[in-house]
Structures are given as structure tokens and as C-alpha cells.
Enzyme design. Structure first.
Site, PDB file in Angstrom:
ATOM      1  N   ASN A  36      -0.333 -12.851   1.316  1.00  0.00           N
ATOM      2  CA  ASN A  36       0.358 -11.644   1.781  1.00  0.00           C
ATOM      3  C   ASN A  36       1.722 -11.984   2.394  1.00  0.00           C
ATOM      4  O   ASN A  36       2.347 -11.150   3.040  1.00  0.00           O
ATOM      5  CB  ASN A  36      -0.490 -10.914   2.829  1.00  0.00           C
ATOM      6  CG  ASN A  36      -1.857 -10.529   2.284  1.00  0.00           C
ATOM      7  OD1 ASN A  36      -1.961 -10.022   1.176  1.00  0.00           O
ATOM      8  ND2 ASN A  36      -2.890 -10.790   3.047  1.00  0.00           N
ATOM      9  N   HIS A 122      -9.336  -0.710   5.954  1.00  0.00           N
ATOM     10  CA  HIS A 122      -9.644  -2.118   6.237  1.00  0.00           C
ATOM     11  C   HIS A 122     -10.810  -2.258   7.227  1.00  0.00           C
ATOM     12  O   HIS A 122     -10.998  -1.427   8.108  1.00  0.00           O
ATOM     13  CB  HIS A 122      -8.384  -2.739   6.847  1.00  0.00           C
ATOM     14  CG  HIS A 122      -8.420  -4.225   6.951  1.00  0.00           C
ATOM     15  ND1 HIS A 122      -8.674  -4.886   8.126  1.00  0.00           N
ATOM     16  CD2 HIS A 122      -8.201  -5.187   6.026  1.00  0.00           C
ATOM     17  CE1 HIS A 122      -8.603  -6.189   7.934  1.00  0.00           C
ATOM     18  NE2 HIS A 122      -8.319  -6.399   6.663  1.00  0.00           N
ATOM     19  N   GLU A 164      -4.580   3.621   6.304  1.00  0.00           N
ATOM     20  CA  GLU A 164      -3.551   2.619   6.041  1.00  0.00           C
ATOM     21  C   GLU A 164      -2.395   3.332   5.366  1.00  0.00           C
ATOM     22  O   GLU A 164      -2.573   4.419   4.811  1.00  0.00           O
ATOM     23  CB  GLU A 164      -4.104   1.534   5.106  1.00  0.00           C
ATOM     24  CG  GLU A 164      -4.969   0.526   5.818  1.00  0.00           C
ATOM     25  CD  GLU A 164      -5.804  -0.325   4.877  1.00  0.00           C
ATOM     26  OE1 GLU A 164      -5.245  -0.876   3.908  1.00  0.00           O
ATOM     27  OE2 GLU A 164      -7.010  -0.432   5.114  1.00  0.00           O
ATOM     28  N   SER A 168      -4.886  -2.185   1.268  1.00  0.00           N
ATOM     29  CA  SER A 168      -4.822  -3.638   1.114  1.00  0.00           C
ATOM     30  C   SER A 168      -5.427  -4.157  -0.179  1.00  0.00           C
ATOM     31  O   SER A 168      -5.051  -5.225  -0.644  1.00  0.00           O
ATOM     32  CB  SER A 168      -5.499  -4.315   2.311  1.00  0.00           C
ATOM     33  OG  SER A 168      -6.861  -3.958   2.369  1.00  0.00           O
ATOM     34  N   ASP A 193      -2.081   2.260   9.828  1.00  0.00           N
ATOM     35  CA  ASP A 193      -1.997   0.803   9.772  1.00  0.00           C
ATOM     36  C   ASP A 193      -0.975   0.419   8.698  1.00  0.00           C
ATOM     37  O   ASP A 193      -1.201   0.643   7.507  1.00  0.00           O
ATOM     38  CB  ASP A 193      -3.390   0.243   9.451  1.00  0.00           C
ATOM     39  CG  ASP A 193      -3.422  -1.275   9.398  1.00  0.00           C
ATOM     40  OD1 ASP A 193      -2.348  -1.906   9.479  1.00  0.00           O
ATOM     41  OD2 ASP A 193      -4.538  -1.834   9.265  1.00  0.00           O
ATOM     42  N   HIS A 196       0.467  -3.761   5.328  1.00  0.00           N
ATOM     43  CA  HIS A 196       1.088  -4.178   4.064  1.00  0.00           C
ATOM     44  C   HIS A 196       2.385  -3.430   3.768  1.00  0.00           C
ATOM     45  O   HIS A 196       2.859  -3.447   2.638  1.00  0.00           O
ATOM     46  CB  HIS A 196       0.101  -3.996   2.908  1.00  0.00           C
ATOM     47  CG  HIS A 196      -1.101  -4.864   3.054  1.00  0.00           C
ATOM     48  ND1 HIS A 196      -1.128  -6.177   2.640  1.00  0.00           N
ATOM     49  CD2 HIS A 196      -2.294  -4.633   3.633  1.00  0.00           C
ATOM     50  CE1 HIS A 196      -2.302  -6.706   2.932  1.00  0.00           C
ATOM     51  NE2 HIS A 196      -3.028  -5.793   3.538  1.00  0.00           N
ATOM     52  N   LYS A 227       1.875 -10.812   7.769  1.00  0.00           N
ATOM     53  CA  LYS A 227       2.005 -10.622   6.326  1.00  0.00           C
ATOM     54  C   LYS A 227       3.475 -10.759   5.922  1.00  0.00           C
ATOM     55  O   LYS A 227       3.995 -11.864   5.925  1.00  0.00           O
ATOM     56  CB  LYS A 227       1.319  -9.333   5.927  1.00  0.00           C
ATOM     57  CG  LYS A 227      -0.191  -9.599   5.998  1.00  0.00           C
ATOM     58  CD  LYS A 227      -1.128  -8.464   5.899  1.00  0.00           C
ATOM     59  CE  LYS A 227      -2.551  -9.034   6.036  1.00  0.00           C
ATOM     60  NZ  LYS A 227      -3.558  -8.046   6.338  1.00  0.00           N
TER      61      LYS A 227
HETATM   62  C1  LIG Z   1      -4.708  -8.076   7.174  1.00  0.00           C
HETATM   63  C2  LIG Z   1      -4.993  -6.728   7.680  1.00  0.00           C
HETATM   64  C3  LIG Z   1      -5.307  -6.509   9.025  1.00  0.00           C
HETATM   65  C4  LIG Z   1      -5.544  -7.633   9.989  1.00  0.00           C
HETATM   66  O1  LIG Z   1      -4.389  -8.308  10.306  1.00  0.00           O
HETATM   67  P1  LIG Z   1      -4.473  -9.862  10.759  1.00  0.00           P
HETATM   68  O2  LIG Z   1      -3.216 -10.092  11.488  1.00  0.00           O
HETATM   69  O3  LIG Z   1      -4.624 -10.657   9.511  1.00  0.00           O
HETATM   70  O4  LIG Z   1      -5.673  -9.973  11.640  1.00  0.00           O
HETATM   71  C5  LIG Z   1      -5.444  -5.206   9.446  1.00  0.00           C
HETATM   72  N1  LIG Z   1      -5.318  -4.176   8.599  1.00  0.00           N
HETATM   73  C6  LIG Z   1      -5.053  -4.356   7.295  1.00  0.00           C
HETATM   74  C7  LIG Z   1      -4.902  -3.177   6.406  1.00  0.00           C
HETATM   75  C8  LIG Z   1      -4.897  -5.636   6.795  1.00  0.00           C
HETATM   76  O5  LIG Z   1      -4.669  -5.807   5.495  1.00  0.00           O
END
Ligand SMILES: *Cc1c(COP(=O)(O)O)cnc(C)c1O
Length: 371
Positions: A36, A122, A164, A168, A193, A196, A227
């Protein structure tokens, strides 16, 4: 039964269903289409240099939770920069994005409240919602009529919608505009969230929220620094009162050691980089690659994100395809239950600005041979 027998039984069962997982070294020289790290920031010298400056003090660990030990200037500078970048009053960082999710939802919601989630959110958001003790309601992916019926049914209660912005494992984007209209109509709150999306969308590269122009209507913006930003850590941005409440109630912040200051310094460097002309150049490069890859695969729709799932269905098929690619020198993960639903197994190809056109050609060639 001994613990080892118990473990073995579980593992055999997973194996029989093609759902077994193992850790693999990333040191073998494979072409990485799994990460990512969409902009190649994780290996950018400016991030490493920022971390090294702090390490020279020398200081590695933070020693304790910020509420016990205080924080360094790095944490504060990062939070101020995040709030400015996202255009919100305040920001709070956590050691991971996962910690941000499981700390934030239970800090805001409780037994008599309702958390409404998109079916495909997620695991960290699902875990956060469960921990809160609130009633959980799930709507089918992007199903706005269903979402409205849930909001109608629970109107009058504290209602939090969780989605989100870029999903993801499917790589598609949420209709935030429509979701905002619904949450305003029924008096719900909204948590988005941007794990991404941060760094990749919008003129200012704030995320998908910027493109949809709903920043002022999203009460809780979440994301990760791990990411596109290439560092590590999670964050929440929003109003000053939201952040103050989280400082008082988010258990993953209160009962966890603060991130190493060198990491916060690297994250701050990443934030500066993403807002610089070089950041813009890398984002444009990434989108050029994505359009090219999409065309190579014969897809008619333009790519929505750097996440390109190739749906295969059965877990066995996805595993075999990933193994073949591995032998050919490509790192492409097979994504299976419980990350996605049973029978929805897939290859998850992610592109990075640092790939070359030749590397994308090589991958496309192998994918075609796999059919
Ligand atoms: C990767 C991810 C997380 C968690 O983030 P980290 O910093 O890797 O713990 C949370 N939400 C989504 C949608 C993700 O893809």
C-alpha cells in the site's frame, strides 16, 4: 487436549479449506505488487532523514503513554500539520490506524447507541464498533436505500455511520455526497476512513473527502500514515471537542505507549512531501500507471484507485494463481476469507508510482497467461 493439539486441529481445518496463512520474508527479490506504499514514500530519503535527525538526539522509545509521560515536539508538530492538511480544527495521532479505529468508536458510542456500517468496511472498524457495545447495523455495500431504512428505524438515537472512502479490498469509492445527505436528513454522525485515499485524491491531495467536497459535513475523518504516506501510525481529524474527548476516552491512546518520535518526524516529512511538487508528480505518475494497467487488462472503466482486484472466486484458485506469480517473481497476494467473503477470493494487485511501465507489462503478460 493440549494447547498444541488444539492449535494443530485449528490449523489443519484452515489448511483443508485453503484458508491457512503464513508469514513470508519480503527479502526475496520479488516485484512487489502487494504493497500500500502507493507513492514509494517508504523508501524516500526525506522520510529517513527526518527520522535520523531525531534518532541522533538520541531517542528511540517514547517511554510511556502521552498522558503519563507527555509528548515530544514531533507529535504536536505532526498533529498541527495534519489538521492544517485536512482543513480541520484539530488532529490526534495513534500508533496505528487499527488503534485509531478501535479507540475512537468506543470513545463516542455506547450501549444505547447505534453504529451503522457498510458491509465491506475494514476489520478495525468492525472491531471498534463491537468494542463500543452499541447496536451494530450493517447495510449492503453502497446500498443507500437500505442505509436510509436503517437510519429511519433508529432516528432519535445517537447514530454513527461508518464507511471507508476507498474500499481496501475492492478499490471502489464511496458515494459520500449521498451518504452526507442522508446523515443530515436523519441527524446521524459520519466517520470516514481515508486509509487508501489520503495523499492520492484531490487538488490538495487530502483524500476522497476533498473530491466530494464534504469535509465540513464529516464529523470524524480517520486515516493512516502507513499507506500512501509511507510512514506508520493512525490519525483522527475533526473538531477540537472531538479530539479532546478522544484524549480523555480513547483507550488505545490512553493505555498505549506513544509512537516513537522518530516515526512522527518521518510522518511530518511525508505530509510536507505530499503537498510539494514532487508529491504531485508522484501522484500523477501513479494515475498514469493505473490508466495504463487498466487498458492492458482490457477494462473499459477507468481505475477508481490503486487497488485492482482480480476476482477468482474459489480460495484454491486464488492461492494457485498467487503461487504461480510468486514463482515467476511477482508478489501479488491471494485475498481470502475472512478478509473477504467466502467464495469471493481474489488477487489484489496494487500499483505504485515507483513501478516502471516495463514492470507493469511483465505483470500483465503473466496475468494473461493465467487467463
Ligand atoms: C490498513 C487499514 C487500516 C489500518 O491502518 P494501519 O495503520 O495499517 O493499522 C484501517 N482502515 C483501513 C481501511 C485500512 O486499509
Amino acid at each position: 487436549m493440549t494447547l498444541d493439539q488444539h492449535a494443530r486441529q485449528h490449523l489443519d481445518d484452515l489448511q483443508a479449506h485453503n484458508l491457512s496463512r503464513r508469514l513470508r520474508s519480503a527479502e526475496t527479490p520479488l516485484l512487489n505488487f502487494a504493497s500500500n506504499d502507493y507513492l514509494g514514500f517508504s523508501t524516500h530519503p526525506q522520510l529517513a532523514a527526518a527520522a535520523q535527525r531525531v534518532l541522533q538526539k538520541p531517542r528511540l522509545g517514547s517511554g510511556a503513554s502521552r498522558l503519563i509521560c507527555g509528548h515530544g515536539p514531533e507529535h504536536l508538530q505532526l498533529e498541527e500539520a495534519l489538521a492544517a492538511f485536512k482543513g480541520t480544527e484539530a488532529a490526534l495521532t495513534f500508533s496505528t490506524g487499527y488503534a485509531a479505529a478501535v479507540g475512537t468508536i468506543p470513545a463516542l458510542m455506547g450501549k444505547n447507541d447505534v453504529v451503522v456500517l457498510d458491509k465491506l468496511v475494514h476489520a478495525s472498524l468492525i472491531d471498534g464498533a463491537r468494542l463500543s457495545g452499541a447496536t451494530l447495523r450493517v447495510y449492503p455495500h453502497h446500498h443507500l436505500d437500505y442505509l436510509e431504512r436503517l437510519l429511519q428505524r433508529h432516528q432519535g438515537q445517537n447514530l454513527l455511520i461508518v464507511t471507508e472512502s476507498v474500499f481496501s479490498m475492492d478499490g471502489d469509492t464511496a458515494p459520500l455526497h449521498e451518504i452526507v445527505a442522508l446523515k443530515e436528513k436523519y441527524g446521524a454522525w459520519l466517520m470516514v476512513d481515508e486509509a487508501h485515499a489520503t495523499g492520492l485524491y484531490g487538488k490538495r491531495r487530502q483524500g476522497w473527502i476533498e473530491v466530494q467536497a464534504v469535509s465540513d459535513q464529516v464529523e470524524i475523518q480517520m486515516g493512516t500514515l502507513s499507506k500512501a504516506l509511507g510512514s506508520a501510525g493512525g490519525y483522527i481529524t475533526g473538531s477540537r471537542s472531538l479530539i479532546d474527548l478522544l484524549i480523555n476516552r480513547a483507550r488505545s491512546l490512553i493505555f498505549s505507549t506513544a509512537p516513537p518520535p522518530a516515526i512522527s518526524a518521518a510522518s511530518l516529512a511525508a505530509l510536507e512531501l505530499i503537498q510539494s511538487p514532487e508529491g504531485e508528480k508522484r501522484v500523477n505518475q501513479l494515475w498514469d500507471h493505473l490508466r495504463y494497467f487498466s487498458k492492458c487488462l482490457g477494462r473499459s472503466t477507468p481505475p477508481a484507485s490503486p487497488i485492482c482486484p482480480i476476482l477468482l472466486g474459489s480460495e484454491a484458485k486464488a492461492l494457485a494463481a498467487a503461487e504461480t506469480l510468486h514463482q515467476k517473481g511477482f508478489w501479488v497476494p491471494a485475498i481470502r476469507h475472512p478478509t473477504v467473503a467466502r467464495g469471493q477470493a481474489r488477487l489484489r494487485v496494487t500499483l505504485s508510482a515507483t513501478h516502471t511501465t516495463e514492470q507493469i507489462d511483465q505483470l500483465t503478460h503473466e496475468l494473461r497467461r493465467l487467463g
